[in-house]
Design a protein around this motif. Sequence first.
Motif: not given
Length: 151
Positions: A136, A138-140, A146
């Motif tokens: 989660w 990393r998704e932010q 990224r």
Amino acid sequence: MMRAWILPMLLVLSGSAVATGQIFKGSPGTAAALLPAFLALAAVNSPLIFPRSVGAQEAQRRSTVDGRPVVFWRPGCKYCIRLRIRLGRSASQLHWVDIWRDPAGAAAVRAANDGNETVPTVVVAGRPHINPDPAWVREQLSPSTRSGTAP
């Protein structure tokens, strides 16, 4: 700052003592296997595996500018270590605040956790998340962050 190194130093000293004991017992192979294991545990529990920490105010300022999450952590915390390891290379894209080195960071964590210093506390867009899933977190990160093209 010294208390961040207490556990790693104890692991190195303990590993050295155990390895020395094994050598005196006539088991140099066991000593050769145990010492690297203790050294690896010391390395994983040291502040060295974390990106360079900044102060809470500086991290919040940077987060406002670039939109990246702020991670409040402390050395020796197994959940912080899990988050750091599972984030891999993307960990360097976050703003890390060591609450043992920054009183303002510790105060921010206590404010978000009903007076407790529960870490990791990840602040995304001003909202704290306690011990979130690394996937989660990393998704932010924004798509530009990224891909490594962020400033």
